[in-house]
Scaffold this active site. Sequence first.
Site, short mmCIF file in Angstrom:
data_model
loop_
_atom_site.label_atom_id
_atom_site.label_comp_id
_atom_site.label_asym_id
_atom_site.label_seq_id
_atom_site.Cartn_x
_atom_site.Cartn_y
_atom_site.Cartn_z
N GLU A 289 1.17 2.75 3.60
CA GLU A 289 1.86 2.00 2.54
C GLU A 289 2.30 2.91 1.38
OE1 GLU A 289 -0.88 -1.29 1.71
OE2 GLU A 289 0.13 -2.46 3.27
N ASP A 368 -3.92 -7.76 8.90
CA ASP A 368 -4.39 -7.56 7.53
C ASP A 368 -5.18 -8.75 6.99
OD1 ASP A 368 -4.72 -6.27 5.15
OD2 ASP A 368 -2.72 -6.70 4.37
N GLU A 396 -7.55 -12.48 -0.49
CA GLU A 396 -6.12 -12.18 -0.66
C GLU A 396 -5.24 -13.16 0.10
OE1 GLU A 396 -5.07 -8.18 0.46
OE2 GLU A 396 -2.93 -8.60 0.42
C1 GCU Z 1 -3.12 -5.04 1.97
C2 GCU Z 1 -3.03 -5.37 0.52
C3 GCU Z 1 -2.79 -4.15 -0.33
C4 GCU Z 1 -3.82 -3.08 0.02
C5 GCU Z 1 -3.82 -2.81 1.49
C6 GCU Z 1 -4.91 -1.85 1.95
O1 GCU Z 1 -1.87 -4.64 2.46
O2 GCU Z 1 -2.00 -6.32 0.32
O3 GCU Z 1 -2.88 -4.54 -1.68
O4 GCU Z 1 -3.56 -1.92 -0.68
O5 GCU Z 1 -4.04 -4.02 2.18
O6 GCU Z 1 -5.86 -2.32 2.58
O7 GCU Z 1 -4.83 -0.67 1.71
#
Ligand code: GCU
Length: 690
Positions: A289, A368, A396
Amino acid sequence: FPVVDPSVHAAWLPDAALAPLGSRRVAVVVPDGGAPDVVAQTVRDEVAAATAAHGGAVVDPQQAGTADVVLAVRASTGAPAGAPAGSAAADPEAFTLTRALGMVTVTATTSHGLLHGLFHLVRLGEHAFTDPDGTWTHAPTTALRMLDHWDNVAVHPVMGQVERGYSGGSIFYDDGQVRADLTRVAQYSRLLAASGINRVAINNVNVGPRESLLLTDDLDEVARIAAAFRPYGIRTHLSVSWASPVRLGGLTTSDPLDEDVRAWWRAAADRVWATIPDFGGFVVKADSEGQPGPFAYGRSHADGANMLAAAVAPHGGLVHWRAFVYDHTQDWRDRKTDRARAAYDHFAPHDGEFADNVIVQIKHGPLDFQVREAVSPAIAALPRTRLAAEFQVTTEYLGHQKHAVYLGRMWSELLRFPYWGEGSATMADVAAGRHPESDGTGGDGTRAGGFAAVSNVGDDVFWTGHPFAQANLYAWGRLTWDPTLDPIGILDEWVSLTFPGADPRVRETVHAVLDESWETYERYTAPLGVCFMVKPHTHYGPDPDGYEYSPWGTYHFADRDGVGVDRTRATGTGFTGQYPAPWRDVYESLETVPDELLLFFHHVPYGHVLRSGKTVIQHVYDTHFEGLERVHAAVEAWQAAADAFPPDVAERVTERFAEQVRSATDWRDVVNTYFFRKSGIPDAAGRTIY
Ligand code: GCU
């Protein structure tokens, strides 16, 4: 001492929970081992405070024979000599409880074990003294029972201070720095120790520029946090940025094979352990990400993790390397890329390459933390790697601690998942180092990676926003200690501790509201293993097409004829092939795939008949109407008994229920309407769909 801020909710350690122990005559017998033992001191302090508050007495160790309760560290706990490594008796955190002739004795070989034994007595309450005589030894399933905080030091412009946090600001940081007053951290460490957690990572896995400095400039501040955790036997870990050598060290590269980079990390680790000798290690989110990682230098995750592992190894440190690696810039037109495949595809080829002190941390599902997704096949696919199973206590995707959702049953089901078929090793077994295909070195649990979960705690007066979300944190700790515990039994324990001596309606109501709340939430949100029907970014509230045409992945492919993701080997993305037998075939076939995961693995017409006998479309309608009805029933149960709860709890829960009803109504109507408009098939029961 113990450090308690009376203005903060006491959670599962209110004063009264200590009364059964505190009203007895208690001796603490810990031989002087030379060095100061802060955990032993905690046991003494807890006993002194409890007995002072509840009319008991501290008995001099010399007179231990006259006490009602003896808490003792002994070289041997009386368990059979020569206990094999990995057996309960050999575990340094184990304790043995003996009840005989009117005396209760708790023995352990270390003060850590003794502290767990003390909290075990607290949990048992009066039963500790009145149940039949006997001897019991308790040991954790793994030594690695971790909680990860996604806290930022500085408030993030979009994510706020705690990423995916729904309980206010951080208990560690305020105004861009570590809090001057860490009372709440001390109180937190006590709660965590009483639940079973023994390691905490104190900052977000997405490490921003300000947070990077925890590793260097702020080390003394990190040391203060570690000092608040230490008395309760909890070790501190940090999330670190892969780009630290560039960001902090002024180097031009973070290439893991570059000698300057390696030297930089070695020096960084040396400074950390010089400041905090019992520091736990580093957590790393790399090439995930948008976070930097070794891919930029043409290196693998194993190259990256092993470089850090070499830097921390001289100090006995660990590297938790996260496997949450996938393409978040994919094109929805591309029907071949399947995010679910990513962890396995990235990591399985590197099995056996990771150093002994690397733990590859894999989310329990391939996507997730969804309310219902299949288990991650990657967890079964690295027999020669230490693996941690990662969970999310913060909700979440499960209602942001505005909805009453108890996760114990969901986690229990996942942890017990038999990867190689009924009766085989489970997810919990793999995390505990007992992978059936490992090379034999892990059979005794020494190659465990353990459990990690994202905390749901913030500076809210109840810690967790929704007071009932405390039960999730408690349950997480208990399940990491023993994944075979009954999650409803854990909830019961939580009620007894949190509301000691309460009106029986309190227990009944908590069970009525929470026992099946996971399924209730599943019913009014995404059906049959469809994922991500949430609003993008916030992940709260319904938006069936929110992610359907986004670069983050595509999750249901609903059209006028049908819905679901074809992940079969025969016609789809081939994801089913990542599972060992029998699951690769169970999931592949429409005949055998479990109903609740149907749309996770298959694209089917709306008229497809489930094993329940209903069509998919009718199931969607029925579950959504029923889901909201179940919320209304929970509200009724709550209203009938709200007066039996402490007024502050009652007020907060009542407020949260109003939002849950509003949101669940939204979910019902948006999802039903969405599928009605797509399919044109009316509800057989003729209910209102908009
Ligand atoms: C999810 C979440 C993010 C987090 C990511 C992770 O995508 O929405 O906020 O950073 O998980 O586990 O790294």
